[in-house]
Design a protein around this motif. Structure first.
Motif, mmCIF file in Angstrom:
data_model
loop_
_atom_site.group_PDB
_atom_site.id
_atom_site.type_symbol
_atom_site.label_atom_id
_atom_site.label_comp_id
_atom_site.label_asym_id
_atom_site.label_seq_id
_atom_site.Cartn_x
_atom_site.Cartn_y
_atom_site.Cartn_z
ATOM 1 N N LEU A 85 0.809 -1.210 0.000
ATOM 2 C CA LEU A 85 0.000 0.000 0.000
ATOM 3 C C LEU A 85 0.846 1.266 0.000
ATOM 4 C CD1 LEU A 85 -2.783 -1.051 2.549
ATOM 5 C CD2 LEU A 85 -3.035 -0.767 0.082
ATOM 6 N N ARG A 130 1.948 1.456 -6.603
ATOM 7 C CA ARG A 130 1.196 2.460 -7.362
ATOM 8 C C ARG A 130 0.318 1.713 -8.349
ATOM 9 N NH1 ARG A 130 2.740 4.780 -3.759
ATOM 10 N NH2 ARG A 130 3.937 6.720 -3.590
ATOM 11 N N GLY A 148 -7.002 1.272 -7.586
ATOM 12 C CA GLY A 148 -7.759 0.675 -6.497
ATOM 13 C C GLY A 148 -7.005 0.574 -5.196
ATOM 14 N N ARG A 149 -5.850 1.228 -5.110
ATOM 15 C CA ARG A 149 -5.043 1.141 -3.890
ATOM 16 C C ARG A 149 -5.774 1.745 -2.694
ATOM 17 N NH1 ARG A 149 -0.920 4.437 -1.642
ATOM 18 N NH2 ARG A 149 -1.183 5.881 -3.378
ATOM 19 N N ARG A 150 -6.436 2.870 -2.890
ATOM 20 C CA ARG A 150 -7.168 3.515 -1.795
ATOM 21 C C ARG A 150 -8.341 2.650 -1.338
ATOM 22 N NH1 ARG A 150 -3.773 6.903 0.532
ATOM 23 N NH2 ARG A 150 -2.878 8.417 -0.948
ATOM 24 N N LEU A 151 -9.001 2.006 -2.294
ATOM 25 C CA LEU A 151 -10.112 1.130 -1.955
ATOM 26 C C LEU A 151 -9.622 -0.076 -1.161
ATOM 27 C CD1 LEU A 151 -13.123 0.491 -2.235
ATOM 28 C CD2 LEU A 151 -12.579 -0.705 -4.373
ATOM 29 N N GLU A 157 -6.940 -0.144 0.710
ATOM 30 C CA GLU A 157 -6.549 0.353 2.023
ATOM 31 C C GLU A 157 -7.769 0.524 2.925
ATOM 32 O OE1 GLU A 157 -3.858 3.991 3.912
ATOM 33 O OE2 GLU A 157 -4.412 3.992 1.797
ATOM 34 N N ALA A 158 -8.857 1.047 2.353
ATOM 35 C CA ALA A 158 -10.092 1.196 3.125
ATOM 36 C C ALA A 158 -10.646 -0.160 3.547
ATOM 37 C CB ALA A 158 -11.128 1.952 2.298
ATOM 38 N N ASN A 159 -10.468 -1.170 2.706
ATOM 39 C CA ASN A 159 -10.944 -2.511 3.037
ATOM 40 C C ASN A 159 -10.190 -3.084 4.233
ATOM 41 O OD1 ASN A 159 -12.472 -5.039 2.262
ATOM 42 N ND2 ASN A 159 -10.379 -5.788 2.094
ATOM 43 N N GLN A 190 2.405 0.805 8.105
ATOM 44 C CA GLN A 190 2.373 1.851 7.080
ATOM 45 C C GLN A 190 3.125 3.089 7.559
ATOM 46 O OE1 GLN A 190 -1.958 2.115 6.130
ATOM 47 N NE2 GLN A 190 -1.289 2.141 4.014
ATOM 48 N N ARG A 213 6.538 4.409 5.749
ATOM 49 C CA ARG A 213 6.589 5.770 5.198
ATOM 50 C C ARG A 213 7.776 6.551 5.766
ATOM 51 N NH1 ARG A 213 0.672 5.842 5.863
ATOM 52 N NH2 ARG A 213 -0.289 5.647 3.788
#
Length: 267
Positions: A91, A95, A98-101, A103-105, A154, A158
């Protein structure tokens, strides 16, 4: 200085102390009661005794529940650490669409109420034959722990200098080798903290356990079952040990975090 602001600053420590006292008050009541020689819950205790601890460790049901909780927490936290770390790396460094989706999952189990997750796991495990099995219980606890590992790792990834990974890549290292030989050795304090946090989370979990565990007992489930039947003073001994266990885990987390900061400064 504004008088109102000065008053607010002077009262802030007092307010914080009152809140801490309120939160710590159950401990000051439960812990002494666990050493009471009374036959029922009574505060203050009329005398000192270890009878409830002897009753706890002398009962095979409680001992088996404790072993189950330790094994369950160890397995689920270890699996969650592996899966959550890999997911966090993908994550952060990946790149893709659907990475944000995705992450939300991963974060969803933290947001959805525990009873909703428990019902969903109950229905799903019943259909695939994992309901009431120990592997299903491990999987359920892993699902609950993974989001916390993902968030912690994460933040750690980062903060790790990506140029070190780029240098390793130019030297021919594969992505998996970079993760295992470069990234993780430098992020072990965060990984250790994530594992401890997941372990405590699994050890204290009761809602999901009640739905999917079947005949398998854990310490929180056993406590819940005991409280339904009667208020046994043995519960105070169990609660005191759980409080001590959580405090020990907190101390270990603080030590790991401190060593992690020292390691980063030395590096």
């Amino acid at each position: 200085m504004n008088p109102l602001r000065h008053l607010a600053r002077s009262w802030l420590p007092v307010y914080g102390l009152l809140v801490l006292t309120f939160l710590f008050l159950p401990v000051l009541i439960v812990a002494p009661m666990s050493f009471s020689d009374a036959k029922s819950l009574e505060f203050p205790p009329p005398g000192f005794s270890l009878r409830w601890y002897q009753s706890l460790f002398g009962t095979s049901v409680w001992v088996d529940a404790g072993i189950n909780s330790l094994v369950l927490a160890t397995l689920s936290s270890s699996i969650a650490l592996i899966c959550g770390t890999l997911a966090a790396y993908v994550l952060v460094r990946g790149r893709f669409f659907g990475r944000r989706l995705l992450e939300a999952n991963f974060v969803a189990p933290m947001i959805v109420p525990g009873i909703i997750t428990a019902v969903a796991l109950y229905i799903f495990f019943a259909r695939i034959g994992l309901l009431g099995t120990f592997p299903g219980l491990v999987l359920g606890h892993t699902i609950l722990a993974v989001p916390y590992v993902v968030l912690l790792m994460q933040a750690a990834i980062r903060g790790f200098d990506i140029r070190i990974e780029q240098v390793a890549a130019t030297l021919g290292a594969s992505q998996f080798r970079i993760l295992t030989n470069v990234v993780l050795p430098n992020l072990w304090p965060s990984a250790a903290a994530a594992w401890i946090f997941s372990f405590v989370l699994s050890f204290d979990e009761v809602v999901v356990t009640l739905f999917i565990s079947g005949a398998h007992l854990t310490v929180p489930k056993r406590m819940f079952n005991e409280l339904i039947i009667q208020v046994n003073p043995t519960i105070t001994a169990v609660a005191t040990l759980l409080i001590a266990f959580n405090l020990l885990a907190l101390v270990i987390l603080l030590v790991v975090a401190r060593r992690g900061r020292l390691f980063e400064q030395a590096a």
